[in-house]
Design a protein around this motif. Structure first.
Motif: not given
Ligand SMILES: *Cc1c(COP(=O)(O)O)cnc(C)c1O
Length: 402
Positions: A383-393, A395-399
């Motif tokens: 959930l923390e990653q879904v709330l963030r728009t930057t960081g490692g996860v 970046a991977a989601q953008e790939v």
């Protein structure tokens, strides 16, 4: 035409952290893979008796009439209400969420005279409010939900039992969402009929509805017993009460089916019985108090976790069920899109919400097999990653997205 390409069941891996269903305990799934046995086989009737004994422990009751209604939790609710309520009987429903409306609707279909009292979503009733209404309405039955997953609230019941005894009212409770994860005492609190399901804190699949019935409620139900023509004994006559308006959910017949007479009714849903028995065994083995403590611990960790993410929590937290929290969706965020990302990218399911809360809160459960540290921390991390728009996860989601 396309049936050639339909493969075997192979569900995707999911962590189910909504308000139910949750992942079943693997022990329950194993029990449910056991072979069938004829329903009057001595092993089967002994196993049914064991299941009754186990659920007496789970409900904390000495009620002889403690067994399973075959069907989802709603079948248990309908069985209770259709068997207790004759047309024209008065019933009082304190409504504090969606499932109070369900009890109201089912009681109306029983052609009872239904009276409701309401508090705003996110609150529970004071005993005095209920007693005032009982005095005014003088119902035959007070029908109340213990834990309403739609609002996450847990209605205190101990005083209601006492009020009902004082006014000679039967007390029915839907404990589907709360049983096993919150304190529950059928006998000590004076509850007459209680129904539940497996897919919340009991760690099983939906499809079986444990029920317990006090002697005085059983007498009311038996007073409406009409015996099926094909199995009627020569000396049997119908009871004076109006015939129960369902055959499948006629608890007078179902009591005779589970009881020593073993009168034929439906074919027991054997595989569900195996599952329900294992759910109860798990709880009894852990200890009911320990199971409630476990739900309290992991529920608190989830509550503090979402607060730590800067998110608000809906409702009167002092009366929240241990096993589910309603999390306010941050302003400007599309709650359904966030849930979809959690499911697609992390394999985690959390709940949406109904009625006045739709689009405003997510509901996150920590119940049954998933009331565990790793399940709580994995959900919060995702959930923390879904709330963030930057960081490692991110970046991977953008790939993956490109
Ligand atoms: C989840 C829930 C049910 C579920 O009913 P099913 O028929 O098993 O879907 C019923 N009552 C309450 C209070 C619940 O939270």
């Amino acid at each position: 035409m396309t049936s050639r390409v339909i493969g075997p069941i192979d569900p995707p891996p999911r962590l189910l952290m909504g308000p139910g269903p949750i992942n079943a305990d693997p022990r329950v799934l194993r029990a449910m893979s056991a072979q069938l046995v004829g329903q009057y086989d001595p092993w089967m009737t002994a196993t049914m008796n064991e299941t009754m004994a186990l659920y007496r422990d789970v409900f904390r009751t000495a009620n002889e009439q403690t067994f399973l209604v075959d069907g989802t939790s709603r079948a248990g609710i309908e069985a209770a209400l259709v068997s207790l309520l004759e047309p024209g009987d008065r019933v009082l429903v304190p409504v504090f969420g969606r499932f109070g409306h369900l009890l109201t609707e089912i009681a109306e279909r029983c052609r009872a005279e239904v009276h409701t009292i309401e508090v705003p979503w996110g609150e529970v009733f004071e005993p005095q409010q209920v007693e005032d209404a009982v005095r005014r309405v003088q119902p035959k039955v007070l029908a109340v939900v213990q834990g309403d997953t739609s609002t996450t609230m847990c209605q205190p019941l101990a005083d209601l039992g006492e009020i009902c005894r004082r006014h000679d009212v039967l007390l029915y409770c839907d404990a589907t969402a709360s049983l096993g994860g919150n304190a529950f005492e059928a006998d000590a609190w004076g509850l007459d009929v209680v129904t539940a399901g497996l897919q919340k804190c009991l760690g099983g699949p939906s499809g079986s509805a444990p029920i317990t019935i006090s002697d005085r409620a059983a007498a009311v139900i038996d007073g409406r017993k009409h015996v099926e023509a094909g199995i009627r004994a020569d000396d049997e006559t119908d009871a004076p009460g109006e015939r129960i308006a369902s055959n499948y959910l006629d608890l007078a017949q179902v009591m005779d089916y589970w009881g020593p007479r073993r009168l034929n009714h439906h074919t027991e849903a054997t595989t569900m019985l195996y599952g329900a028995r294992e759910c109860a065994r798990l709880l009894v083995e852990e200890g009911l108090d320990a199971a409630v403590e476990r739900h309290a611990l992991h529920g608190l960790a989830m509550l503090e976790g979402v607060r730590g993410l800067g998110l608000g929590v809906f409702g009167d937290v002092a009366h929240k069920m241990h096993n589910v929290v309603a999390v306010e969706i941050p302003d400007g965020m599309d709650g359904d899109a966030a849930r979809a990302t959690l499911l697609a990218d992390f394999g985690i399911e959390i709940g949406t919400s109904f009625g006045p809360l739709h689009g405003k809160v997510w509901r996150i459960g920590t119940m049954g097999y998933n009331a565990r540290t790793d399940a709580v921390l994995t959900t919060l991390a995702a959930l923390e990653q879904v709330l963030r728009t930057t960081g490692g996860v991110a970046a991977a989601q953008e790939v993956y997205a490109s």
